[in-house]
Design a protein around this motif. Sequence first.
Motif, PDB file in Angstrom:
ATOM      1  N   SER A 356       0.812  -1.221   0.000  1.00  0.00           N
ATOM      2  CA  SER A 356       0.000   0.000   0.000  1.00  0.00           C
ATOM      3  C   SER A 356       0.841   1.265   0.000  1.00  0.00           C
ATOM      4  O   SER A 356       0.411   2.306  -0.521  1.00  0.00           O
ATOM      5  N   GLY A 357       2.021   1.199   0.608  1.00  0.00           N
ATOM      6  CA  GLY A 357       2.804   2.416   0.793  1.00  0.00           C
ATOM      7  C   GLY A 357       2.328   3.243   1.971  1.00  0.00           C
ATOM      8  O   GLY A 357       2.900   4.281   2.283  1.00  0.00           O
ATOM      9  N   GLY A 358       1.256   2.775   2.636  1.00  0.00           N
ATOM     10  CA  GLY A 358       0.731   3.482   3.805  1.00  0.00           C
ATOM     11  C   GLY A 358       1.203   2.841   5.090  1.00  0.00           C
ATOM     12  O   GLY A 358       2.116   2.009   5.103  1.00  0.00           O
ATOM     13  N   LYS A 359       0.572   3.218   6.185  1.00  0.00           N
ATOM     14  CA  LYS A 359       0.937   2.711   7.499  1.00  0.00           C
ATOM     15  C   LYS A 359      -0.171   1.813   8.040  1.00  0.00           C
ATOM     16  O   LYS A 359      -1.353   2.170   7.995  1.00  0.00           O
ATOM     17  N   LEU A 360       0.231   0.669   8.589  1.00  0.00           N
ATOM     18  CA  LEU A 360      -0.684  -0.252   9.265  1.00  0.00           C
ATOM     19  C   LEU A 360      -0.146  -0.470  10.666  1.00  0.00           C
ATOM     20  O   LEU A 360       0.944  -1.011  10.838  1.00  0.00           O
ATOM     21  N   ILE A 361      -0.891  -0.017  11.669  1.00  0.00           N
ATOM     22  CA  ILE A 361      -0.423  -0.132  13.043  1.00  0.00           C
ATOM     23  C   ILE A 361      -1.481  -0.833  13.891  1.00  0.00           C
ATOM     24  O   ILE A 361      -2.653  -0.890  13.534  1.00  0.00           O
ATOM     25  N   GLU A 362      -1.020  -1.368  15.022  1.00  0.00           N
ATOM     26  CA  GLU A 362      -1.911  -2.096  15.912  1.00  0.00           C
ATOM     27  C   GLU A 362      -2.368  -1.213  17.063  1.00  0.00           C
ATOM     28  O   GLU A 362      -1.584  -0.435  17.622  1.00  0.00           O
ATOM     29  N   GLY A 363      -3.644  -1.312  17.385  1.00  0.00           N
ATOM     30  CA  GLY A 363      -4.201  -0.632  18.546  1.00  0.00           C
ATOM     31  C   GLY A 363      -4.917  -1.631  19.432  1.00  0.00           C
ATOM     32  O   GLY A 363      -4.883  -2.842  19.193  1.00  0.00           O
ATOM     33  N   TYR A 364      -5.586  -1.105  20.441  1.00  0.00           N
ATOM     34  CA  TYR A 364      -6.243  -1.988  21.408  1.00  0.00           C
ATOM     35  C   TYR A 364      -7.434  -1.255  22.012  1.00  0.00           C
ATOM     36  O   TYR A 364      -7.412  -0.026  22.212  1.00  0.00           O
ATOM     37  N   GLY A 365      -8.441  -2.025  22.303  1.00  0.00           N
ATOM     38  CA  GLY A 365      -9.590  -1.456  22.993  1.00  0.00           C
ATOM     39  C   GLY A 365     -10.536  -2.548  23.433  1.00  0.00           C
ATOM     40  O   GLY A 365     -10.313  -3.731  23.192  1.00  0.00           O
ATOM     41  N   LEU A 366     -11.613  -2.145  24.063  1.00  0.00           N
ATOM     42  CA  LEU A 366     -12.664  -3.061  24.486  1.00  0.00           C
ATOM     43  C   LEU A 366     -13.960  -2.278  24.583  1.00  0.00           C
ATOM     44  O   LEU A 366     -13.945  -1.051  24.749  1.00  0.00           O
TER      45      LEU A 366
END
Length: 564
Positions: A356-366
Amino acid sequence: MSEQSDILEEERPWHNKYPLQVKPSYPYPKHNLARLLIDSARDYPEHKALDFLGRSYTYRQLLRHCCKMANALRALPIAAGDRVAIMLPNCPQAVIAYYGALMAGAVVVQTNPTYTERELRAQLEDSGATVLIVLDLLMPRVVQARENTELKHIVVTTLSDGLPFPKNVLYPIKRRQEYPNLKVNYSAAEGVLRWSAFLRRGLATQICQEVDADKDLAMIQYTGGTTGGPKGVMLTHGNLLANTIQTTEWCYRAEAGKERYLAVLPLFHVFGLTVLLNQAIHRAGWLLLVPRFEPKAVLETIRRCKPTIFPGAPTMYIALLNAPAMQEGDLASIKMCISGAAPLPRDVQDNFERKSGGKLIEGYGLTEASPVTHCNPIWGYRKSGTIGLPLPDTDARIVDPDGWEPLPTGVIGELIVRGPQVMAGYWNRPEDTAAALRDGWLRTGDLGTMDAEGFFTILDRKKDLILAGGFNVYPREVEEVLFEHPAVKEASVLGVPDPYRGETVQAYIVLKDGWQVSEMQLDRWCRERLASYKVPKRYEFRESLPLSLIGKVLRRKLREETDP
């Protein structure tokens, strides 16, 4: 932000790792959540708000429809605090029903369209909803489930109500072919109303119920029930507004009136609701609605509309990367992706960013936190394999799993969080509320660690911890190793009874198309990378894993299928 005197600034090392563009604290509005739409429609009236398979709505048009919905609900009558259930896939009617109900002062109850009759009845009984807005295809379940509930009115829509010409003409023909026995009884005595007729009842006059944002509920959002039964989470207007602002400020390069949000995550799930619907409307973005995740259809929407923001779940990114229809350059428009609902494998992150050339990051929630509490910085310093840093105005600690005592840096314990996005409590469950909340702190039920820089790592659900021969085994660690094998497309791990070890590790594997691998090969792969007690003792190869609609593996169902 409220005073939080029991935690010192030096106990928040994550602030030192924030991007310069993100502040540790922000002011949050104190009004009806639906004012996000009203404000964007005022400032960007002719901007595109929605796309549904080729049909577009401007912000002016969307607001008009929502006002008609709000006034029609008021005329039933629906009073402030009454519960309105919405049982729809991603379509314009889901957006109109949501903001219209909020404008009317109702409390929204998002209902999963895949619920069985039993699950639907339980939710309707528990919430006390008096109105249900539902897709026509789901009516057979609704008719059976409404008995002994407080439902008085059912507003029925069809996908053709939101489709462009000529799809809206062709769809009823296709529906009759696929569901020849589907007939909806619109008898007034049963309180069943057509969507189009119901909207005509409402004036387009703008209304928006005044609320006490910190006390008045916007939603009762039921937990996913991936490890147990669903509970109704009470989220105030203030909770959801705060999390919308927090996540928007984290995506600081997103420009108002310019972004295109790929809405594949279901909007009835709180992750999609906040990071897609509320955030897109707040930023006057263009929401590209996809009714269900099918790689080919998603790729067609990507090519047609060129989305810039794509929140999702790891299973979605994996499916797109492995889709036969994927072409070079398909993902080039995507600038940012926030992954949630499940751990993000490193190789998936690397491959998606490369394509993609973009950014893929991990998050967290509930669900209990509206839902986002942590996220890796999208641009700049990040740590793969972690859930990132607490969001602005969010405190987090690792504590003794059997108490509330804070643990030292690097020690495994239970994650607790506190912030303006944390729920008011569980609906009709005072004992569960007391167990989960203490002095504003929320027990997440997840085991993890915090490092010296303030990055948090989730190891697993407390309920999913495997005790094998007296040793702790964290399923996520084993799954990460399995994901690294070139033949493995998906993997899930859980503990199963063992007469000698108490529990033993069992792995469920989905292989990539065209790949073959034996149990012996996987065993050797794991033994080279894991301590012997962590290595799965059993492997089960499957064509697919049971997933929630958001893409989270339903370990509860795997366990039910495994137990004798």
